[in-house]
Design an enzyme around this catalytic site. Sequence first.
Site, short mmCIF file in Angstrom:
data_model
loop_
_atom_site.label_atom_id
_atom_site.label_comp_id
_atom_site.label_asym_id
_atom_site.label_seq_id
_atom_site.Cartn_x
_atom_site.Cartn_y
_atom_site.Cartn_z
N GLN A 11 -5.85 104.81 -21.59
CA GLN A 11 -6.37 105.28 -22.87
C GLN A 11 -6.23 106.79 -23.02
OE1 GLN A 11 -9.88 103.02 -24.64
NE2 GLN A 11 -10.40 102.97 -22.48
N ASP A 37 3.95 106.94 -7.67
CA ASP A 37 2.85 106.24 -7.01
C ASP A 37 1.97 107.29 -6.34
OD1 ASP A 37 1.10 104.70 -5.57
OD2 ASP A 37 2.62 103.70 -4.34
N ALA A 61 -6.97 106.00 -12.62
CA ALA A 61 -8.19 105.56 -11.94
C ALA A 61 -8.24 104.04 -11.87
CB ALA A 61 -9.44 106.08 -12.66
N TYR A 62 -8.98 103.54 -10.91
CA TYR A 62 -9.33 102.13 -10.82
C TYR A 62 -10.63 101.98 -11.60
CZ TYR A 62 -10.20 97.55 -8.59
OH TYR A 62 -10.41 96.22 -8.34
N THR A 63 -10.57 101.33 -12.75
CA THR A 63 -11.74 101.30 -13.65
C THR A 63 -12.34 99.90 -13.85
OG1 THR A 63 -10.27 101.16 -15.56
CG2 THR A 63 -11.00 103.37 -14.91
N THR A 102 -16.78 110.31 -13.96
CA THR A 102 -17.56 109.33 -14.71
C THR A 102 -19.07 109.54 -14.60
OG1 THR A 102 -18.08 106.94 -14.81
CG2 THR A 102 -17.43 107.82 -12.68
N TYR A 126 -17.48 101.59 -7.64
CA TYR A 126 -16.75 102.45 -8.55
C TYR A 126 -17.34 103.86 -8.59
CZ TYR A 126 -15.27 104.40 -13.07
OH TYR A 126 -14.79 105.23 -14.06
N LYS A 130 -15.65 107.43 -7.18
CA LYS A 130 -15.40 108.54 -8.11
C LYS A 130 -16.15 109.80 -7.64
CE LYS A 130 -13.32 108.50 -11.45
NZ LYS A 130 -11.88 108.81 -11.68
#
Length: 287
Positions: A11, A37, A61-63, A102, A126, A130
Site C-alpha cells: 500500500q 530479496d 514488512a510481514y503484516t 507500527t 508482529y 517490529k
Amino acid sequence: MNILITGCNGQLGNEIQLIERDYPHHQFFNTDVAELDICDQQAVDQFVAGHAIDGIINCAAYTAVDKAESDKEMCTTLNTVAPAYLANAIQQRGGWMIHISTDYVFNGKTHIPYVEDNTPSPDSVYGSTKLASELGVTKFCHRAMVIRTAWLYSTFGNNFVKTMIRLGKERDEIGVIADQIGTPTYARDLALTILCIVEKGIEPGVYHYTNEGVASWYDFTKAIHRIYGISGCQVKPLHTYEYPTAAQRPPYSILDKTKIKRVFGITIPYWEESLRDCIQKIKENEQ
C-alpha cells in the site's frame, strides 16, 4: 539522490511510486522481492553499493498479524533481520534510512495518546518483531528515522476500507469491533509526508504519524459506508471478546503526532477527510 524503496508493491510503496514523479531530481529504485530479496544480506549489500544508494525507505514488512503467531520465524526474518541488513548496508555509505513501524509496539492498555518515548510493550509476535526492527535499524544506521503508523489503508491491495465496501454490498448485516480505538491512516498522506521529510532533511529518531482524530473500527466502518453510499447493510458493534483472533490487538493505540509536526512543520489531515479522498479514487477505479 539515489533512493531505494523496498516493498514497492504494498500500500505505502505503491502510493510513494505515484508521488515520485513530483521529485524528478531524485532517482528512485522501486523494489519488491522479485527485484531485491531484503532477507539476503549479500544481495542487499551488493544492491546498495552497486546502485550508489544514498537513502532507503523501507516499506517492506510481514503484516499478517494473526498468521505471524504461528509463523514467527518468517515474520522475524522479514520484520527484524532484513531491516537490520538494510540499515547496515546504507550505513556503509553514510546514507540515511526511513523505516516504517507500527502502533503494535504498544499494548494499548492506557488511555492517553502514546508519545515516542513511552516504553513499548508489544502483546503479539508482529508487534515484538517490529519493536526489534526499530532497535536494529537505529543501532546499525546513525541517520535512521523510525515512523510508527497505524490502521493503514489505500486504493491498493487488500485493506479494511475495501473489505468493508465489499461486505457492505454483499451482506444485509455485519458485525464490527467497537471497543478498539485508533486512527485510520491514508497511506497516500503518509507517503506525501515521507517524501516531504526527504526534501527537508532527515532528522534521526522515532516519530509517530497517523491522520488526525480517533475512531473505533465500528465508527470507521460506518463512515466508509456513509461516504461510499452503502445504505442496505446494518453495521452492528461488537466487543473484542465476541471476535477472537490469534493475535492480541491493542485496545487503545492513539499515537501523538506533536513531534513530527513540530520538527518538519507538516499539517496532518483529519481521517474522515482523507477517507473521503480515498473512496472517491476507489469509485473512479471501479468505473
